[in-house]
Design an enzyme around this catalytic site. Sequence first.
Site, PDB file in Angstrom:
ATOM      1  N   ASP A  51       0.941  -1.289  -0.194  1.00  0.00           N
ATOM      2  CA  ASP A  51      -0.009   0.108   0.116  1.00  0.00           C
ATOM      3  C   ASP A  51       0.919   1.322  -0.005  1.00  0.00           C
ATOM      4  O   ASP A  51       0.798   2.156  -0.781  1.00  0.00           O
ATOM      5  CB  ASP A  51      -0.883   0.290   1.116  1.00  0.00           C
ATOM      6  CG  ASP A  51      -1.980  -1.222   1.340  1.00  0.00           C
ATOM      7  OD1 ASP A  51      -3.087  -0.848   0.895  1.00  0.00           O
ATOM      8  OD2 ASP A  51      -1.751  -2.236   1.785  1.00  0.00           O
ATOM      9  N   GLU A  74      -5.530   6.929  -0.369  1.00  0.00           N
ATOM     10  CA  GLU A  74      -6.028   6.396   0.867  1.00  0.00           C
ATOM     11  C   GLU A  74      -4.930   6.633   2.116  1.00  0.00           C
ATOM     12  O   GLU A  74      -5.394   6.651   3.205  1.00  0.00           O
ATOM     13  CB  GLU A  74      -6.356   4.890   0.645  1.00  0.00           C
ATOM     14  CG  GLU A  74      -6.789   4.123   1.936  1.00  0.00           C
ATOM     15  CD  GLU A  74      -7.160   2.767   1.619  1.00  0.00           C
ATOM     16  OE1 GLU A  74      -7.697   2.326   2.620  1.00  0.00           O
ATOM     17  OE2 GLU A  74      -6.850   2.188   0.558  1.00  0.00           O
ATOM     18  N   ASP A 117      -6.719   4.534  -4.618  1.00  0.00           N
ATOM     19  CA  ASP A 117      -6.744   3.640  -3.668  1.00  0.00           C
ATOM     20  C   ASP A 117      -5.283   2.521  -4.394  1.00  0.00           C
ATOM     21  O   ASP A 117      -5.547   2.029  -5.251  1.00  0.00           O
ATOM     22  CB  ASP A 117      -7.805   2.680  -3.853  1.00  0.00           C
ATOM     23  CG  ASP A 117      -7.742   1.691  -2.635  1.00  0.00           C
ATOM     24  OD1 ASP A 117      -6.412   1.505  -2.315  1.00  0.00           O
ATOM     25  OD2 ASP A 117      -8.842   1.395  -2.324  1.00  0.00           O
ATOM     26  N   LEU A 119      -4.023  -0.035  -3.052  1.00  0.00           N
ATOM     27  CA  LEU A 119      -3.884  -1.661  -2.884  1.00  0.00           C
ATOM     28  C   LEU A 119      -5.426  -1.617  -2.598  1.00  0.00           C
ATOM     29  O   LEU A 119      -5.914  -1.547  -1.324  1.00  0.00           O
ATOM     30  CB  LEU A 119      -3.133  -2.046  -2.094  1.00  0.00           C
ATOM     31  CG  LEU A 119      -2.724  -3.560  -2.368  1.00  0.00           C
ATOM     32  CD1 LEU A 119      -1.715  -4.115  -1.538  1.00  0.00           C
ATOM     33  CD2 LEU A 119      -4.117  -4.383  -1.975  1.00  0.00           C
ATOM     34  N   ASP A 120      -6.581  -1.775  -3.424  1.00  0.00           N
ATOM     35  CA  ASP A 120      -7.892  -2.266  -2.979  1.00  0.00           C
ATOM     36  C   ASP A 120      -7.992  -3.683  -2.859  1.00  0.00           C
ATOM     37  O   ASP A 120      -7.756  -4.416  -3.469  1.00  0.00           O
ATOM     38  CB  ASP A 120      -8.953  -1.404  -4.184  1.00  0.00           C
ATOM     39  CG  ASP A 120     -10.310  -1.815  -3.698  1.00  0.00           C
ATOM     40  OD1 ASP A 120     -10.470  -1.573  -2.605  1.00  0.00           O
ATOM     41  OD2 ASP A 120     -11.332  -2.128  -4.700  1.00  0.00           O
ATOM     42  N   THR A 122      -6.919  -4.944   0.615  1.00  0.00           N
ATOM     43  CA  THR A 122      -5.787  -5.412   1.243  1.00  0.00           C
ATOM     44  C   THR A 122      -6.007  -6.540   2.172  1.00  0.00           C
ATOM     45  O   THR A 122      -5.205  -7.200   2.510  1.00  0.00           O
ATOM     46  CB  THR A 122      -5.428  -4.099   2.201  1.00  0.00           C
ATOM     47  OG1 THR A 122      -5.201  -2.913   1.359  1.00  0.00           O
ATOM     48  CG2 THR A 122      -4.191  -4.573   3.214  1.00  0.00           C
ATOM     49  N   GLY A 248     -12.879  -6.204  -2.295  1.00  0.00           N
ATOM     50  CA  GLY A 248     -12.770  -5.129  -3.205  1.00  0.00           C
ATOM     51  C   GLY A 248     -13.500  -4.298  -3.971  1.00  0.00           C
ATOM     52  O   GLY A 248     -14.482  -4.994  -4.529  1.00  0.00           O
ATOM     53  N   LYS A 252     -15.523  -5.579  -7.552  1.00  0.00           N
ATOM     54  CA  LYS A 252     -16.901  -5.870  -7.547  1.00  0.00           C
ATOM     55  C   LYS A 252     -17.304  -5.299  -9.084  1.00  0.00           C
ATOM     56  O   LYS A 252     -18.333  -5.674  -9.539  1.00  0.00           O
ATOM     57  CB  LYS A 252     -17.673  -5.167  -6.304  1.00  0.00           C
ATOM     58  CG  LYS A 252     -17.418  -6.131  -5.200  1.00  0.00           C
ATOM     59  CD  LYS A 252     -17.943  -5.459  -3.957  1.00  0.00           C
ATOM     60  CE  LYS A 252     -17.696  -6.240  -2.642  1.00  0.00           C
ATOM     61  NZ  LYS A 252     -16.341  -5.796  -2.352  1.00  0.00           N
ATOM     62  N   ASP A 275     -12.280   4.485  -3.116  1.00  0.00           N
ATOM     63  CA  ASP A 275     -12.776   3.053  -3.680  1.00  0.00           C
ATOM     64  C   ASP A 275     -13.585   3.260  -4.963  1.00  0.00           C
ATOM     65  O   ASP A 275     -13.735   2.287  -5.729  1.00  0.00           O
ATOM     66  CB  ASP A 275     -13.565   2.581  -2.730  1.00  0.00           C
ATOM     67  CG  ASP A 275     -12.759   2.091  -1.493  1.00  0.00           C
ATOM     68  OD1 ASP A 275     -11.653   1.558  -1.566  1.00  0.00           O
ATOM     69  OD2 ASP A 275     -13.163   2.512  -0.308  1.00  0.00           O
TER      70      ASP A 275
END
Length: 337
Positions: A51, A74, A117, A119-120, A122, A248, A252, A275
């Site tokens: 991240d 983020e 973001d 690293l969505d 995590t 995440g 989606k 996000d």
Amino acid sequence: MSVSPAVLMRLVASAHTVAEKAGAIVRKVLHSGELGIVEKTGANDLQTLADRLAQQSICASLSRHFPKITIIGEEDLPAEEIKEDLIESGFSEEILQKTCPEEYSGLKEEELVVWVDPLDGTKEYTEASRCLHHQTEAQIPSKGSDTSQPYSTALWLLDNVTVLIGIAYGGRAIAGVINQPFYNYERGAGAALGRTMWGMPGLGAFGFQLRDVPGDRRIVTTTRSHSNKVVTDCVDAMEPHEVVRVGGAGNKIIQLVEGKASAYVFASPGCKKWDTCAPEAILHAVGGKLTDMHGNAYCYDANVKHMNSAGVLATLRNHEYYVSRVPQSVLQALKSE
């Protein structure tokens, strides 16, 4: 005389290569096994070395080329000098060749807000690491063998991980880039990992094959790790034929545009603007919609609160149907911004 590409097209072209660099960082940290995990607000809100490094790379790379844009990431990171090997200077030539939609062609750097973001997913990333690194390379089984379950689980979890770079103007998400660092894992050792998709309303979306859910099936995708009674009641109210629980927000939306789900339903204030900005832009580019549970659009101005406090409802088709199914109890629990 050739005309220089519009600022927005240059920014998206840069964000595309920057997202790919961030994806490579995410893979490298996982393979090292040294994740450097820090709990931010609890066990379900984690930060890793990936991240931190990915956000440093994204923000520093974009700022170098576009010093006047506003970038909101983020991770709350201390100001420090960024190592040169984290900087990505390239631009996607394919994107630079495309014509910017007329309404965006005159935008200036200082009018653009970038939501990042790094690293969505995590939580899924850390779970996958635990699965993978509890086994030595010699113990990692071949696909289909009886002992492959932990390894298969780890690989499935990595599908949930994305890098998100969203671009907003006038409060609206107008362009988005999503990198999926571990895409292609099912092809086994030696396969080239990762893919990058991007989109812009008025221009289209690229890097994936748009598909609808077969027939009239209602397949709802929702959280796998942040559920509660309100979330569950809202999902049930949609009368789904199937519920797909994945991690995440970026993942989606990928479910929606690739025909694996009809609606993303998350009746909770857990999601943030970083996000949803990139995924919303890509979804809008193919005719979809993302709103809060009341059916109202989110604003992505630089000064808005980061929390999507009224939940997230996203669809590729038939958005009004899903809005109409949200129970009054859910609407009362989640006040619109």
